[in-house]
Write an enzyme that holds these catalytic residues in place. Structure first.
Site, PDB file in Angstrom:
ATOM      1  CB  VAL A 170       4.598   0.267  -7.704  1.00 40.79           C
ATOM      2  CG1 VAL A 170       4.816  -0.168  -9.149  1.00 40.79           C
ATOM      3  CG2 VAL A 170       5.759  -0.204  -6.831  1.00 40.79           C
ATOM      4  CE1 TYR A 171      -3.235   3.076 -10.559  1.00 40.97           C
ATOM      5  CE2 TYR A 171      -2.952   5.151  -9.388  1.00 40.97           C
ATOM      6  CZ  TYR A 171      -3.636   4.380 -10.301  1.00 40.97           C
ATOM      7  OH  TYR A 171      -4.720   4.905 -10.971  1.00 40.97           O
ATOM      8  N   GLY A 172       1.749   5.094  -8.137  1.00 45.72           N
ATOM      9  CA  GLY A 172       2.076   6.512  -8.267  1.00 45.72           C
ATOM     10  C   GLY A 172       3.274   6.752  -9.150  1.00 45.72           C
ATOM     11  CE  LYS A 175      -2.642   5.610 -13.574  1.00 43.94           C
ATOM     12  NZ  LYS A 175      -3.365   5.524 -14.859  1.00 43.94           N
TER      13      LYS A 175
END
Length: 266
Positions: A170-172, A175
């Site tokens: 989810v972070y990726g 971003k």
């Protein structure tokens, strides 16, 4: 002889990379954001620091002032839309203008596959890492238009946005969405003289990465092993790239996602 005297009396003076500019920085209480605030001030900018933790903001601001720089701060919760807009507006209240913005603030996710992440955590990562960037860019473009007229924005992305990111999915994903917003904004606002770029750091020794290494021992060593330079970056090295992108020396650079990763993405 007169020519020699003139040459001797002609001093080469260094003008800071960001002299005369006003810069707004999120996530400025620690890590890359704090390094950027200190660097931008050393390079001549008047800086407005924004983050959630006041004691960290106060400490960095005092450091900058003690070194002869110009700095102020505002407490800002990136998960709160009104707080983000108010932080950008505060920059104009304090300094009368906005030239530059570094949207650096972010929150980590637990290092787990996507099916193990709770919906509430997904929503929080989305709010801080994507929605706040969109909100900030909206406010920054409006402030630049109303004051400086032209300017530059840099968003902090990640090399994890450029490939599969199964441990931080989810972070990726957020971003990667920031990359898309960056490039779309570069096309939208380029005709007005507003440049928009992003930096995509590789493994950088921030509190976020140290916390990840504690949760998953060996991550930092792994980052080093897959990086051709065989080391991690310092927050200052990422800040240097952001400073250059924001400066007039990068005047023909817009829509770029600049990898600052020691060659890891090569």
């Amino acid at each position: 002889m007169e020519d020699m005297e003139n040459m001797h009396n002609t001093a080469i003076t260094y003008q800071g990379l960001l002299t005369g500019k006003v810069a707004f920085i999120t996530g400025a209480g620690r890590g890359i954001g704090a390094a950027a605030a200190r660097l931008f001030a050393r390079e001549g900018a008047r800086v407005l620091l924004a983050a959630r933790t006041e004691d960290q903001l106060k400490s960095v601001t005092e450091d900058i002032r003690a070194a002869g720089g110009t700095a102020d701060y505002v407490v800002c919760d990136l998960a709160d839309a009104a707080s983000v807009r108010a932080a950008v507006d505060r920059t104009v209240e304090v300094y009368g203008r906005l030239d530059l913005a570094f949207n650096n603030g972010a929150v980590a996710q637990r290092p787990v596959p996507l099916d193990e992440l709770a919906e509430a955590e997904f929503d929080h990562v989305t709010a801080v890492n994507l929605k706040s960037v969109w909100l900030a860019m909206n406010a920054e473009v409006a402030a630049i238009r109303a004051t400086a007229g032209t300017g530059a924005i840099v968003n902090n992305s990640s090399i994890g946005s450029l490939r599969a990111n199964p441990v931080l999915p989810v972070y990726g994903a957020m971003k990667r969405a920031v990359n898309s917003l960056t490039q779309s904004a570069a096309v939208s606002y380029g005709p007005e003289g507003i440049r928009v770029n992003a930096v995509a750091p590789g493994g950088t020794l921030t509190e976020m990465v140290r916390d990840w290494d504690e949760a998953t021992p060996g991550i930092i060593d792994h980052m080093k092993s897959v990086t051709p330079l065989r080391r991690t970056a310092t927050p200052e090295e990422i800040a240097e790239a952001a400073a250059w992108l924001l400066s007039d020396r990068a005047s023909y650079v817009s829509g770029a996602i600049l990898q600052v990763d020691g060659g890891a993405g090569a």
